[in-house]
Design a protein around this motif. Structure first.
Motif, mmCIF file in Angstrom:
data_model
loop_
_atom_site.group_PDB
_atom_site.id
_atom_site.type_symbol
_atom_site.label_atom_id
_atom_site.label_comp_id
_atom_site.label_asym_id
_atom_site.label_seq_id
_atom_site.Cartn_x
_atom_site.Cartn_y
_atom_site.Cartn_z
ATOM 1 N N GLU A 1 0.835 -1.198 0.000
ATOM 2 C CA GLU A 1 0.000 0.000 0.000
ATOM 3 C C GLU A 1 0.870 1.248 0.000
ATOM 4 O OE1 GLU A 1 -2.849 2.804 -0.045
ATOM 5 O OE2 GLU A 1 -3.001 0.683 -0.594
ATOM 6 N N ALA B 289 1.703 2.280 -3.599
ATOM 7 C CA ALA B 289 0.594 2.956 -4.261
ATOM 8 C C ALA B 289 0.409 4.369 -3.706
ATOM 9 C CB ALA B 289 -0.687 2.141 -4.104
ATOM 10 N N GLU C 118 0.607 8.219 -5.512
ATOM 11 C CA GLU C 118 -0.478 9.204 -5.423
ATOM 12 C C GLU C 118 0.016 10.532 -4.854
ATOM 13 O OE1 GLU C 118 -4.229 6.132 -4.667
ATOM 14 O OE2 GLU C 118 -3.024 6.851 -2.981
ATOM 15 N N GLN D 235 -2.882 8.303 -10.354
ATOM 16 C CA GLN D 235 -3.964 7.498 -9.788
ATOM 17 C C GLN D 235 -4.168 6.222 -10.593
ATOM 18 O OE1 GLN D 235 -5.655 8.622 -6.820
ATOM 19 N NE2 GLN D 235 -5.911 6.398 -6.872
ATOM 20 N N ALA D 236 -4.073 6.324 -11.913
ATOM 21 C CA ALA D 236 -4.255 5.142 -12.760
ATOM 22 C C ALA D 236 -3.191 4.091 -12.464
ATOM 23 C CB ALA D 236 -4.210 5.543 -14.237
ATOM 24 N N ASP E 124 -3.834 2.612 -8.880
ATOM 25 C CA ASP E 124 -4.986 1.700 -8.870
ATOM 26 C C ASP E 124 -4.636 0.370 -9.515
ATOM 27 O OD1 ASP E 124 -6.525 3.608 -7.620
ATOM 28 O OD2 ASP E 124 -7.587 4.243 -9.444
ATOM 29 N N ASN E 125 -3.887 0.417 -10.620
ATOM 30 C CA ASN E 125 -3.492 -0.823 -11.288
ATOM 31 C C ASN E 125 -2.574 -1.650 -10.405
ATOM 32 O OD1 ASN E 125 -3.194 -2.576 -13.765
ATOM 33 N ND2 ASN E 125 -1.068 -1.940 -13.502
ATOM 34 N N ARG F 188 -2.468 -1.672 -7.063
ATOM 35 C CA ARG F 188 -3.278 -2.292 -6.001
ATOM 36 C C ARG F 188 -4.049 -3.494 -6.529
ATOM 37 N NH1 ARG F 188 -4.468 3.314 -4.565
ATOM 38 N NH2 ARG F 188 -3.539 3.810 -2.529
ATOM 39 N N MET F 189 -4.679 -3.336 -7.673
ATOM 40 C CA MET F 189 -5.498 -4.409 -8.234
ATOM 41 C C MET F 189 -4.648 -5.637 -8.567
ATOM 42 S SD MET F 189 -7.832 -4.354 -11.717
ATOM 43 C CE MET F 189 -6.354 -4.174 -12.750
#
Length: 307
Positions: free
Chosen positions: A142, A145, A149, A162-163, A166-167, A169-170
């Motif tokens: 985390e 990520a 940010e 952000q993109a 998010d990728n 984290r996913m």
């Protein structure tokens, strides 16, 4: 701010004066202030999005590019080799010894420091000169990520950052769902050879081993990067040994263990190499490094089934 008496610091102050003038003029045209909390729990605020960023570690460089701010990077340090465009940026020394005069001459409006990697006194000098310093050093998935940010916030590249965050984290969540419940594999991750070093379970690499369903044989050590010896590895008898290091070709580290035929990792031919830049830098490429490590542990599992 510039009250230090020696000649070199007078030169630094002179070079910085123009930079601060340019930054102050630009700040009136841009609002509101951009603020973020760094990894030393300090709030760093800029009058406007950073336009000239100095990154003082390879990891900081990679994270800043990942945040979409690569075009704003004007200074890096040695071994800032990813993405390839970073190799074309002016280097101002190494992460352990920065050429302050060269750095100030490039007039950065934001410096990205590494919490434990940069000389504290040099970063304090930059702060004393009025230069914003933002410390990062992600120690969890985390954290990677979040660092992207926060850097994107300071650089004004929120959408791009952000993109990527998010990728990341996913993808890491998907890898955990796929591998973390598989048969446990006792694993020794070698982070250095002389002196011999590993990682504990709190270290980001230790977290990756756990995500892949591995059991870090030195996970219970109190230090993030414990020093060990061959006897400790022999006593732990890992089923898998994974080598890392500084460069991209450290496979010779694995040949050292071949002399110990009693080691399970040796007898089962489970001596693996993962390029360290994919797993030892807390950046989005950790996705690739994690996938590789998980695949290595699956090889060991498959060998069990075949015996």
């Amino acid at each position: 701010m510039c009250t230090l008496a020696n000649r070199k610091n007078h030169r630094l102050c002179g070079a910085l004066g123009l930079a601060l003038l340019v930054a102050s003029v630009a700040s009136y045209a841009d609002s509101p202030a951009r603020c973020a909390i760094d990894d030393r729990d300090r709030e760093v605020c800029l009058h406007s999005a950073a336009k000239r960023i100095a990154t003082l570690s390879p990891g900081a460089t990679e994270l800043t590019y990942a945040a979409g701010a690569g075009d704003q990077v004007v200074a890096v340090v040695s071994y800032s080799d990813y993405p390839p465009d970073a190799k074309n940026v002016v280097s101002v020394g190494s992460h352990t010894r920065i050429d302050l005069e060269a750095l100030v001459g490039l007039a950065p409006d934001l410096v990205i420091g590494w919490v434990t990697g940069n000389p504290a006194e040099q970063l304090e000098t930059l702060k004393a000169l009025g230069m914003p310093v933002f410390y990062i050093e992600p120690r969890s998935m985390e954290g990677v990520a979040s660092a992207i940010e926060r850097l994107a916030r300071l650089a004004g590249t929120e959408a791009a950052g952000q993109a990527v965050a998010d990728n990341f984290r996913m993808t890491m969540t998907e890898l955990a769902e796929r591998y973390s419940e598989r048969e446990p594999v006792p694993t020794f991750y070698q982070v250095w050879d002389e002196p011999l070093m590993s990682v504990n379970d709190q270290h980001l690499i230790g977290q990756v081993v756990t995500l892949c369903g591995g059991v870090n044989v030195f996970g219970g050590q109190s230090r993030l990067v414990p020093r060990i010896d061959d006897e400790a590895v022999l006593a732990a008898n890992p089923e898998v040994i994974v080598a890392g290091g500084m460069g991209e070709e450290n496979r010779h580290w694995l040949t050292h263990w071949e002399q110990y035929s009693s080691l399970m990792a040796v007898s089962e031919d489970n001596l693996f190499f993962v390029p360290p830049s994919l797993i030892q830098r807390p950046t989005p490429r950790l996705m690739e490094g994690t996938q590789l490590l998980c695949e290595k542990l699956d090889i060991a599992r498959q060998k069990r089934r075949n015996t």
